[in-house]
Design an enzyme around this catalytic site. Sequence first.
Site, PDB file in Angstrom:
ATOM      1  CE  LYS A   1      -3.145   2.593  -3.242  1.00 57.34           C
ATOM      2  NZ  LYS A   1      -2.326   1.227  -3.003  1.00 57.34           N
TER       3      LYS A   1
ATOM      4  CB  SER B   1      -1.480   0.888  -6.995  1.00 53.92           C
ATOM      5  OG  SER B   1      -1.346   0.515  -5.720  1.00 53.92           O
TER       6      SER B   1
ATOM      7  CB  SER C   1       0.900  -1.194  -3.896  1.00 52.36           C
ATOM      8  OG  SER C   1       0.547  -1.317  -5.455  1.00 52.36           O
TER       9      SER C   1
END
Length: 492
Positions: A75, A150, A174
């Site tokens: 990420k 996210s 997330s």
Amino acid sequence: MTEKDLPALSIADLQSMLRRREVSAREVVDALRARVEAVDGEIGAYLSLDMDAAAKEAEEANVDLPLGGIPVAIKDIINVMGQPCTCGSKILHGYRATYDATVIRKLRAAGAIPFGKTNLDEFAMGSSTENSAMKLTRNPWDLTRVPGGSSGGSAAAVAADAAFGALGSDTGGSIRQPAALSGVVGFKPTYGRVSRFGLVAFASSLDQIGPLTKTVRDSALIMNVIAGHDPQDSTSLNEPVPDYAAKLGNDLRGIRLGVPKEYMIEGTDPQVKAAINAAVKQMNSLGAEIVDVSLPHTDYAVAVYYILATAEASANLARFDGVRYGYRAENPKDVLDLYGRTREEGFGPEVKRRVILGTYVLSSGYYDAYYLRAQKVRELIRQDFAKAFEKVDAVISPTSPVPAFKLGERTADPLQMYLADIFTIAANLAGICGISIPCGFAEVDGHRLPIGLQLLGKPLDEARILQIAHAYEQSTDWHKSRPPIASATHKA
Ligand code: GLN
């Protein structure tokens, strides 16, 4: 097995092939590169890739190390030395990481190859990845829908076989929520279990790094490598790390599972409810005892979270001022103009909303009414779980009340977006561990959309949560289903 089939493998299967020398680490990277090129134009999971460096590392990979030769996607809020770290924000434009996060250092030491950075909501604020300033990421099961967020890029990449596994971060859901919406496994460790050093801070008392993978075993394999004490993170726990993969088995005898009455709220999709009820039955048939539990302060979790998370974010994001990192406004009149315009131009609307809200709840005169009160309710939420865990080993719920929603459907109404995390947020407030695993599909407009089941466990009880999740997973075929984009491109 042809090169085309390699990207569909789990980490565990890939590992055995590498160790039996049936495939080389270089061939794996080449196959992954081809796969990413074939599908990522449509999915949009990656913000940056460094496949040439990955190929080089693969040439020297020691496949006998714990994750030797396994490419892992990261990420884009975790620092990988020399790579961009955009946090999905314009404000970090041009910034390149000057060091490796502890998790990256550990992955490298275990032989893994970080090869690409995945899309996310700006500074991990959001539930659909639509708050990224960079690009849209689409759900591999239906390209008109969000992958969740996210960590949406990480989830979509794994779902589309464009990554064998990925790291995400979970502040209020997330990792788990995008895993649920994209049909993969997402694991949030106990607060302090995995070092946050090198993770760009959103809300420091809630943030945790964890894996997104195709199977529970793969999450255990990554946890074995990234968990553990780190003197560079003062909240990191100094506790021994068990072998999470060694404890995985197939039955649930002696396990007590709690079903909280507060978690089947109105507004939960009937297909989600049905899938969770069926999963509870299935776990019961594997030997688990099902127990009713109550988490009476659940109703306050979202409100408490949006006070504490925004308060912490407003402090953490103060460092982005145009002086130290990335983007800088042009021709400032003076230093205040530089700060002001850099932030005005560099941050997107959701980040600004949160910085303003967080600054407000911390301001004198309001601090006691909001921040302090929220801290007190946070403690009550933690106690709810502590009480439940006196009776049960894990708490079961849906991960998300609904399957993947349409791109654009919730962007106009931030509150609607905040409610996407209604089942995941309490775990971060309580600091406990949790996982989302596939447990069925909803049929919506002719598409099969994945449904996720959440299991929450006691602090530092990740081995047991992984064990329960694995036993359930192995008794079903859900994790074997691939989205249409996977099979379509495979056949081609
Ligand atoms: N969706 C939640 C938020 O917007 C949680 C995000 C996260 O876990 N990083 O804050």
